[in-house]
Scaffold this active site. Structure first.
Site: not given
Length: 699
Positions: A666, A399, A377
């Protein structure tokens, strides 16, 4: 049908009084009371009735309308039922024009052509579709024109002069003017800028068009104030409140009395603002797109920007800013200058013991879990924060589901000294307590969203509502490859560093490209970042792993690409988990980050084109993948990534040993350890995995 609306406004203009436009959510408070309430509104003086078509995710509406939608949906009110209400009201003598108001997906599910033709048959006069701007409504508007049914454009305070001319050029009955930025809801005061807003709009009209003003009107005084300036006055949320407050069985009487108190003796003290439009000084507008091929930001038939009018020009600004940044080498130099902070390039790791366990193809892990903040991210967060600074936005909202994007956003806001607000479903706040605390330590305000399913989709809804209220100061840093254009492209481009590094790193080690790349898919940011650089490398298989929860044969899953269907949700046309009536359905996954009923539009295109493959992993299989990587490699993965671990293991078993699979790991699993420790006891016997969760006793 459009003519009836025009005549209604003209008749009130002849009396020097504003038209009174009322709103009612179909099915609220009950199915039985809907038609009597419509008749009561007309009896109380309503000239036009907006009948709200219920939708699960009304992102432009405040709490009053949200609650009324939920009540209606609990009674199974759908688009068909709304048409039945109109037809019944007509049969009982309703003369006022009726405009169906709502969101696009229920209409899309019904079928555009049938939706319009059947509405006309039932006696409806027009449509206000909140998230269907004219650029996305080419076919819809054409059908409305053929049927003589009105498509009513909306104008917001943020709408540019040139766009106002666009909207006026397609208006065939009236223009709905949103009086203030934000969501629907009753207010205590009327916007002080309303007179200047209406004057600006009128100065740009190519010909006289009635202006009906809504948002925030609730009292007789408000009606009088707005009516001095506008051709029509809309009251919605306050009527919902009147119905809610009425004693059982008294709603019809209460509504008629309220409407009468608002609309009686409405003749203006001053002459009405002229319908005559002065000569416009603005340059003539460029023509709107007339075919789907002319529309930007598409991935096949997927993508687009299905948003409330207030967001249209903001998205255009963002699109242009990103195009400028993308063409500026200094921007990319600045982004790459943060690679040391992000811990890029991330490592490509050969998972030897996991490979031995599977007994097939060689498994490599792209270690995005080693990035600063513990996931992929940060790649997008840094990129978008630089973009936000470039366009002068100093307040950042985001969000988050699993909390990883929230942590990354809070981190970059702390680094660059920007205000940060993160929206997170209340259920996700509960199961991701560690990340919530991390965000707050970093200075972010974390808002727990308790509406809907209290998960990621509801966090997106609330973030959208915040953004539309605070556009001038705020950038919405979307974390996944979802949402309206240009967000899916922006997120993909920043995350493509993953796939680009995989390509160069594996080639340096093996002299060839991978045979397959694998990633988990929720919204799909890490997956599209992994896949995109390989799209034109046809020998490389691209495999996304969705969360199938309790199984595809149950309703408890988040397998959007496996079991969803095309629809419009959160501003984009993509695959969606929805009912046959176009209502968004609930989802389930053991992993908060995959617990989402939509998916990025580029994944939808990759699925339909056959370029990518999408498989699924259940909660049980996720836990098996989680355990395997933990025990075989000493790497604790995020539960989201553990779905990809399982998918990679199954793929490896089916391929020869001379092939290479690269899986995007991830995120790391620190955030999930507490959750796993709490749920493992119920899975222990099935998994034959017994971990002592008690603390060591002090001797």
């Amino acid at each position: 049908m459009s003519e009836h609306l025009r005549q209604t406004f003209a008749a009130r203009a002849a009396q020097n009084s504003p038209a009174f436009v009322t709103f009612l959510t179909a099915g609220y408070p009950t199915v039985a009371e809907t038609v009597p309430l419509m008749l009561a509104m007309e009896a109380g003086g309503a000239d036009v009735i907006e009948l709200g078509v219920p939708f699960t995710d009304p992102q432009a509406d405040g709490k009053a309308i949200q609650e009324s939608n939920n009540v209606a949906l609990e009674q199974d009110v759908d688009y068909t039922k709304c048409l039945e209400f109109v037809s019944e009201a007509r049969s009982k003598g309703l003369k006022a024009p009726v405009v169906l108001m709502g969101y696009y997906n229920p209409i899309l599910a019904y079928g555009e052509t049938n939706a319009i033709k059947d509405a006309k048959k039932a006696g409806a006069n027009g449509f206000i579709v909140v998230d269907l701007p004219p650029e996305e409504a080419i076919g819809f508007r054409n059908i409305c024109t053929e049927e003589g049914v009105s498509y009513v454009p909306l104008i917001a305070p943020s709408t540019t002069d040139q766009r106002i001319q666009f909207l006026a050029s397609i208006a065939d009955s009236f223009l709905y003017v949103v009086s203030k930025m934000g969501t629907t809801g009753a207010s205590t005061t009327v916007s002080e800028s309303l007179p200047s807003l209406l004057a600006r709009i009128r100065s740009l009209l190519p010909s006289p068009i009635p202006l009906a003003v809504g948002f925030g009107v609730s009292t007789r005084n408000h009606f009088t104030q707005v009516g001095q300036e506008a051709n029509g006055v809309v009251i919605g949320s306050q009527l919902v409140a009147v119905i809610k407050k009425a004693a059982q069985g008294e709603a019809v009487k209460a509504v008629e009395e309220y409407c009468a108190s608002i609309s009686s003796d409405r003749t203006r003290q001053l002459a009405e603002k002229s319908f005559d439009a002065p000569a416009s000084s603005a340059p003539p507008p460029a023509p709107l797109p007339t075919t789907e091929k002319e529309l930007p930001s598409r991935f096949g038939t997927f993508g687009g920007a299905y948003v409330p009018e207030a967001l249209v020009d903001c998205l255009s600004e963002l699109s242009q800013a990103y195009l400028d940044a993308k063409a500026d080498p200094e921007f990319w130099k600045e982004w790459e200058g943060e690679f040391g902070y992000m811990n890029r390039p991330s490592q490509l790791y050969e998972a030897k013991r996991l490979t031995e366990t599977c007994g097939g193809a060689k498994i490599w892990l792209k270690r995005e879990d080693l990035n600063h903040t513990g996931s992929h991210k940060i790649n997008n967060a840094i990129g978008q924060i630089l973009l936000a600074r470039r366009i002068g936005k100093k307040r950042i909202i985001a969000e988050t589901g699993a909390g990883q994007h929230g942590v990354a956003t809070a981190t970059v806001c702390a680094k660059f000294g920007l205000e940060c607000v993160v929206y997170m479903g209340a259920e996700d706040v509960r199961r991701q307590g560690l990340n919530v605390f991390r965000m707050r330590m970093l200075g972010a305000k974390v808002v727990a969203v308790d509406s809907g399913t209290q998960t990621l989709k509801d966090a997106v809804n609330e973030a959208m509502r915040d953004w539309v209220t605070n556009l001038s100061t705020t950038h919405y840093l979307i974390g996944s490859a979802i949402g309206p254009a240009p967000f899916p492209t922006i997120v993909r481009d920043f995350q493509s560093v993953i796939g680009n590094e995989i390509k160069s790193q594996l080639y340096a080690l093996t002299g060839k490209l991978p045979d397959a790349v694998v990633a988990c898919v929720g919204g799909g940011s890490n997956a599209i970042g992994t896949f995109y650089p390989f799209i034109n490398d046809k020998t490389v298989r691209m495999i996304g792993v969705e969360a199938s929860g309790d199984g595809l044969d149950t309703p408890n899953h988040s397998a959007t690409l496996s079991l969803g269907s095309p629809g419009v949700f959160h501003g984009v046309r993509t695959y969606v988990l929805q009912s046959d009536k176009g209502q968004i359905t609930g989802t389930h996954s053991i992993s908060a980050g995959l617990d989402y009923p939509g998916v990025g539009p580029e994944h939808a295109w990759l699925k339909d084109s056959g370029r990518a493959e999408y498989v699924d992993a259940t909660d049980e299989q996720c836990l098996r993948g989680f355990r395997a990587l933990t025990e075989k490699e000493g790497i604790i993965p995020a539960l989201e990534s553990a779905h990809a671990v399982w998918g990679t293991m199954q793929l490896a078993k089916s391929l020869p040993k001379d092939q290479n699979i690269v899986m995007c790991l991830s995120g790391r699993g620190d955030k999930d350890v507490q959750e796993v420790s709490e749920i493992l006891p119920k899975w222990a016997a099935k998994l034959d995995w017994h971990v002592d969760g008690s603390a060591n006793a002090t001797q």
